[in-house]
Design an enzyme around this catalytic site. Structure first.
Site, mmCIF file in Angstrom:
data_model
loop_
_atom_site.group_PDB
_atom_site.id
_atom_site.type_symbol
_atom_site.label_atom_id
_atom_site.label_comp_id
_atom_site.label_asym_id
_atom_site.label_seq_id
_atom_site.Cartn_x
_atom_site.Cartn_y
_atom_site.Cartn_z
ATOM 1 N N HIS A 139 39.527 55.462 18.989
ATOM 2 C CA HIS A 139 40.973 55.325 18.759
ATOM 3 C C HIS A 139 41.430 53.872 18.636
ATOM 4 O O HIS A 139 42.544 53.615 18.211
ATOM 5 C CB HIS A 139 41.727 56.019 19.892
ATOM 6 N N SER A 182 45.474 64.457 19.030
ATOM 7 C CA SER A 182 46.673 64.413 18.198
ATOM 8 C C SER A 182 46.445 65.141 16.874
ATOM 9 O O SER A 182 47.248 65.981 16.462
ATOM 10 C CB SER A 182 47.016 62.942 17.967
ATOM 11 N N ASN A 183 45.332 64.848 16.204
ATOM 12 C CA ASN A 183 45.121 65.461 14.885
ATOM 13 C C ASN A 183 44.971 66.973 14.995
ATOM 14 O O ASN A 183 45.399 67.711 14.112
ATOM 15 C CB ASN A 183 43.948 64.801 14.163
ATOM 16 N N GLU A 239 45.704 55.296 20.159
ATOM 17 C CA GLU A 239 45.660 54.598 18.865
ATOM 18 C C GLU A 239 46.917 53.739 18.671
ATOM 19 O O GLU A 239 46.834 52.604 18.180
ATOM 20 C CB GLU A 239 45.514 55.589 17.707
ATOM 21 N N THR A 247 46.864 57.116 12.217
ATOM 22 C CA THR A 247 46.050 57.759 11.167
ATOM 23 C C THR A 247 46.094 59.285 11.206
ATOM 24 O O THR A 247 45.638 59.930 10.271
ATOM 25 C CB THR A 247 44.580 57.336 11.308
ATOM 26 N N HIS A 274 50.009 57.232 22.885
ATOM 27 C CA HIS A 274 48.690 57.617 22.357
ATOM 28 C C HIS A 274 47.806 56.364 22.271
ATOM 29 O O HIS A 274 48.289 55.294 21.881
ATOM 30 C CB HIS A 274 48.857 58.266 20.977
ATOM 31 N N CYS A 285 37.307 53.601 14.821
ATOM 32 C CA CYS A 285 37.070 54.072 13.453
ATOM 33 C C CYS A 285 37.464 52.968 12.466
ATOM 34 O O CYS A 285 38.536 52.359 12.597
ATOM 35 C CB CYS A 285 37.890 55.323 13.174
ATOM 36 N N CYS A 301 34.901 64.240 11.473
ATOM 37 C CA CYS A 301 35.112 63.319 10.354
ATOM 38 C C CYS A 301 34.091 62.189 10.486
ATOM 39 O O CYS A 301 33.362 62.116 11.483
ATOM 40 C CB CYS A 301 36.518 62.749 10.440
ATOM 41 N N CYS A 350 44.704 59.095 7.486
ATOM 42 C CA CYS A 350 43.368 58.976 6.892
ATOM 43 C C CYS A 350 43.023 60.206 6.050
ATOM 44 O O CYS A 350 43.686 61.237 6.114
ATOM 45 C CB CYS A 350 42.326 58.759 7.976
HETATM 46 C C1 2E4 Z 1 40.340 58.045 16.262
HETATM 47 C C2 2E4 Z 1 41.298 58.112 15.304
HETATM 48 O O1 2E4 Z 1 43.858 60.470 17.524
HETATM 49 P P1 2E4 Z 1 43.417 61.828 17.987
HETATM 50 O O2 2E4 Z 1 44.089 62.171 19.301
HETATM 51 O O3 2E4 Z 1 43.596 62.859 16.960
HETATM 52 O O4 2E4 Z 1 41.866 61.615 18.291
HETATM 53 P P2 2E4 Z 1 40.641 62.620 18.411
HETATM 54 O O5 2E4 Z 1 39.670 61.990 19.320
HETATM 55 O O6 2E4 Z 1 41.075 64.004 18.687
HETATM 56 O O7 2E4 Z 1 40.076 62.633 16.930
HETATM 57 C C3 2E4 Z 1 39.263 61.618 16.459
HETATM 58 C C4 2E4 Z 1 40.005 60.397 16.093
HETATM 59 C C5 2E4 Z 1 39.692 59.202 16.664
HETATM 60 C C6 2E4 Z 1 40.997 60.415 15.170
HETATM 61 N N1 2E4 Z 1 41.587 59.298 14.747
HETATM 62 FE FE1 SF4 Z 2 38.405 60.429 11.796
HETATM 63 FE FE2 SF4 Z 2 40.428 59.608 10.348
HETATM 64 FE FE3 SF4 Z 2 40.453 59.236 12.934
HETATM 65 FE FE4 SF4 Z 2 38.779 57.837 11.466
HETATM 66 S S1 SF4 Z 2 40.991 57.718 11.406
HETATM 67 S S2 SF4 Z 2 38.291 58.882 13.388
HETATM 68 S S3 SF4 Z 2 38.249 59.295 9.860
HETATM 69 S S4 SF4 Z 2 40.481 61.221 11.914
#
Ligand code: 2E4
Ligand code: SF4
Length: 316
Positions: A79, A229-230, A131, A170, A129, A101, A17, A200
């Protein structure tokens, strides 16, 4: 021997992303500007391949600021970090670049505004987590209460039901979050929050693509890391949307071929932190074993880009 036929549904959008792209660029540009080593607090994004690659270029990954010397630049991961982290870096007169981000920073600002308006904040997120720690850490201890589930909402004890706001992580499951927000609004009708939630665009789009292809997939492989997480949410979304076997794989080596015996269709997607080289590696491994027809499942087109901080755009 001829290979069995297989339809490979390839989700789009998938993978990097805008926030991840920017965060990785920040580390690379910092290495160019200041030379190695540059310290990075926490994995810049949750992906071993990305981290290992940056390590070979001179990045040193640490979990806490006290592992960094005062005289080398440090970058904060995508994060986000609690307010105490840049405060400590400033006190130590360190050079730091914040790779949080912008869509996470937006949630930080939202939380601060609610707090300044005298509201208590409920954060929907995953305990522990980074974030969640970062967003809650924008405010003094106790100003933000965390809920993870609808059951947590039922048990919630608040200071004043008429002075409440909510924010979210997010990268949550869109569907789970709808339920949690509804539970919050049912118990606390005066609660204020974003239009829907703070999930997001990238999270929303990746989950929507998985939902669209899942019913047509005998199996689904999500390229991503166990601490992402995502990416983990994409596995859950795939399974719930009707795919019987959904697995998270870091790369082709992780594929459990025995579990895929007899499948006629496989869906492939990737979390926001998973590089496309790893997706291509997974596709190539499938093509080694099957006679593959690729079907692109594109449910959205993304054209979001975030600028890197000014300090890296200026000449050294
Ligand atoms: C920051 C915010 O938050 P997640 O564990 O999904 O982080 P990942 O590093 O896998 O993905 C990027 C990201 C970073 C997503 N949201
Ligand atoms: Fe990517 Fe969304 Fe995470 Fe930003 S908040 S790093 S755009 S997944």
């Amino acid at each position: 021997m001829s290979k069995p036929p297989l339809t490979l549904h390839l989700a789009a959008p998938r993978g990097f992303c805008a926030g991840v792209d920017r965060a990785i660029k920040i580390v690379e540009m910092a290495l160019t500007k200041w030379g190695a080593p540059v310290y990075v607090r926490h994995e810049i994004v949750h992906n071993k391949y990305v981290v290992d690659d940056l390590r070979t270029k001179g990045a040193i990954f640490v979990e806490e600021l006290d592992e960094c010397p005062d005289d080398r630049p440090v970058i904060f991961s995508a994060h986000g970090v609690p307010k105490s982290v840049p405060a400590e870096a400033t006190a130590r007169e360190m050079i730091y670049v914040d790779a949080t981000c912008p869509l996470v920073s937006k949630v930080h600002i939202e939380a601060e505004r609610h707090h300044e308006a005298g509201l208590q904040i409920v954060m929907i997120g995953h305990d522990g987590h980074p974030e969640t720690i970062g967003t809650m850490g924008q405010l003094p201890p106790g100003a933000v209460i965390l809920v993870e589930t609808e059951d947590d909402v039922a048990r919630l004890e608040v200071r004043d039901a008429s002075a409440l706001a909510y924010v979210t992580q997010t990268t949550l499951s869109v569907d789970d979050t709808i339920g949690i927000v509804a539970a919050l609004k049912a118990r606390f009708p005066a609660i204020i929050g974003p239009h829907k939630e703070d999930i997001c665009y990238a999270t929303t789009n990746r989950q929507a693509a998985v939902k669209a292809m899942a019913p047509d997939c005998d199996a689904m492989l999500v390229v991503g890391a166990p601490n992402s997480s995502n990416s983990r949410r994409l596995v859950e979304v795939g399974a719930r949307a009707g795919c019987e076997y959904a697995q998270l794989v870091q790369r082709a080596d992780d594929i459990d071929w025995r579990s895929l015996t007899g499948v006629r269709s496989i869906g492939v997607t990737a979390g926001a932190s998973a590089p496309e080289v790893l997706v291509n590696e997974v596709i190539a491994a499938i093509q080694d074993r099957y006679d593959v027809t690729i079907n692109h499942v594109e449910t959205a087109v993304e054209n979001v880009e975030f600028k890197v901080p000014r300090v890296l755009r200026a000449p050294a």
